[in-house]
Design a protein around this motif. Sequence first.
Motif, PDB file in Angstrom:
ATOM      1  N   ASN A  92      44.031  57.522  36.400  1.00  5.13           N
ATOM      2  CA  ASN A  92      44.988  58.543  35.997  1.00  5.13           C
ATOM      3  C   ASN A  92      46.439  58.175  36.276  1.00  5.13           C
ATOM      4  O   ASN A  92      47.337  58.576  35.524  1.00  5.13           O
ATOM      5  N   TYR A  93      46.691  57.457  37.370  1.00  4.87           N
ATOM      6  CA  TYR A  93      48.065  57.195  37.799  1.00  4.87           C
ATOM      7  C   TYR A  93      48.422  55.714  37.881  1.00  4.87           C
ATOM      8  O   TYR A  93      49.581  55.378  38.097  1.00  4.87           O
ATOM      9  N   GLY A  94      47.420  54.832  37.800  1.00  2.00           N
ATOM     10  CA  GLY A  94      47.669  53.402  37.836  1.00  2.00           C
ATOM     11  C   GLY A  94      47.600  52.780  39.217  1.00  2.00           C
ATOM     12  O   GLY A  94      47.682  51.563  39.358  1.00  2.00           O
ATOM     13  N   PHE A  95      47.437  53.593  40.263  1.00  2.00           N
ATOM     14  CA  PHE A  95      47.421  53.083  41.633  1.00  2.00           C
ATOM     15  C   PHE A  95      46.936  54.182  42.566  1.00  2.00           C
ATOM     16  O   PHE A  95      46.888  55.352  42.202  1.00  2.00           O
ATOM     17  N   VAL A  96      46.614  53.805  43.785  1.00  2.00           N
ATOM     18  CA  VAL A  96      46.397  54.726  44.900  1.00  2.00           C
ATOM     19  C   VAL A  96      46.823  53.988  46.166  1.00  2.00           C
ATOM     20  O   VAL A  96      46.592  52.783  46.297  1.00  2.00           O
ATOM     21  N   ILE A  97      47.505  54.685  47.055  1.00  2.00           N
ATOM     22  CA  ILE A  97      47.906  54.087  48.331  1.00  2.00           C
ATOM     23  C   ILE A  97      46.772  54.325  49.328  1.00  2.00           C
ATOM     24  O   ILE A  97      46.346  55.460  49.522  1.00  2.00           O
ATOM     25  N   VAL A  98      46.281  53.236  49.918  1.00  2.00           N
ATOM     26  CA  VAL A  98      45.110  53.319  50.795  1.00  2.00           C
ATOM     27  C   VAL A  98      45.478  52.847  52.197  1.00  2.00           C
ATOM     28  O   VAL A  98      46.171  51.840  52.367  1.00  2.00           O
ATOM     29  N   THR A 111      46.637  50.698  61.818  1.00  2.00           N
ATOM     30  CA  THR A 111      46.525  51.022  60.405  1.00  2.00           C
ATOM     31  C   THR A 111      47.629  50.343  59.602  1.00  2.00           C
ATOM     32  O   THR A 111      48.695  50.017  60.129  1.00  2.00           O
ATOM     33  N   HIS A 112      47.341  50.158  58.345  1.00  2.00           N
ATOM     34  CA  HIS A 112      48.239  49.486  57.416  1.00  2.00           C
ATOM     35  C   HIS A 112      48.046  50.144  56.052  1.00  2.00           C
ATOM     36  O   HIS A 112      46.922  50.518  55.703  1.00  2.00           O
ATOM     37  N   PHE A 113      49.122  50.342  55.303  1.00  2.00           N
ATOM     38  CA  PHE A 113      49.019  50.909  53.967  1.00  2.00           C
ATOM     39  C   PHE A 113      49.182  49.814  52.928  1.00  2.00           C
ATOM     40  O   PHE A 113      50.031  48.931  53.060  1.00  2.00           O
ATOM     41  N   VAL A 114      48.349  49.885  51.875  1.00  2.00           N
ATOM     42  CA  VAL A 114      48.394  48.951  50.756  1.00  2.00           C
ATOM     43  C   VAL A 114      48.290  49.765  49.466  1.00  2.00           C
ATOM     44  O   VAL A 114      47.924  50.937  49.487  1.00  2.00           O
TER      45      VAL A 114
END
Length: 153
Positions: A92-98, A111-114
């Motif tokens: 739906n949006y082309g990405f998700v931050i995980v 923790t780390h965000f990608v």
Amino acid sequence: MTLFCQRNVTWGLKNLGFSPNKIWKYGCTITCLSMIHGTDPGETNNILKGGGGYSNGDLVNWVTLHHCIPSFTFVNRFSAYDNQVALNAIQNYGFVIVMVDAGPIGAPGETHFVVFVGNHRLLDPWTGKNRPVSDFSGTNGKGLKGMVVLQHT
């Protein structure tokens, strides 16, 4: 999307938000936002500082993010990773931050965000590279800790 590395000296030595923490060490979230939005992490940091986009000094306030960068709309934050929600967000949006375990970048238990972009790939702000999701998923996906779904228009 534009690849950025949080450790680039152009912005990495700047304070993250209103804290003494440096972007190079703790700026993975704003670097993810930068990759999606196309502004470098130093500029994204300044935008968030000027518009009330931080809480507790240097944590991105997801709910007020759109006041700073109107092209972002907060959809939802999940305290656990859900593959179907992630796939839907990418579709739906082309990405998700995980949020992932930072062991693969030398900080196990942290923790780390990608940015997940589909096709089993992610954009890693620590390296500034497109990498396989398997680098962070750990055994049975246990390296995947949570996620934030945003819409960017």
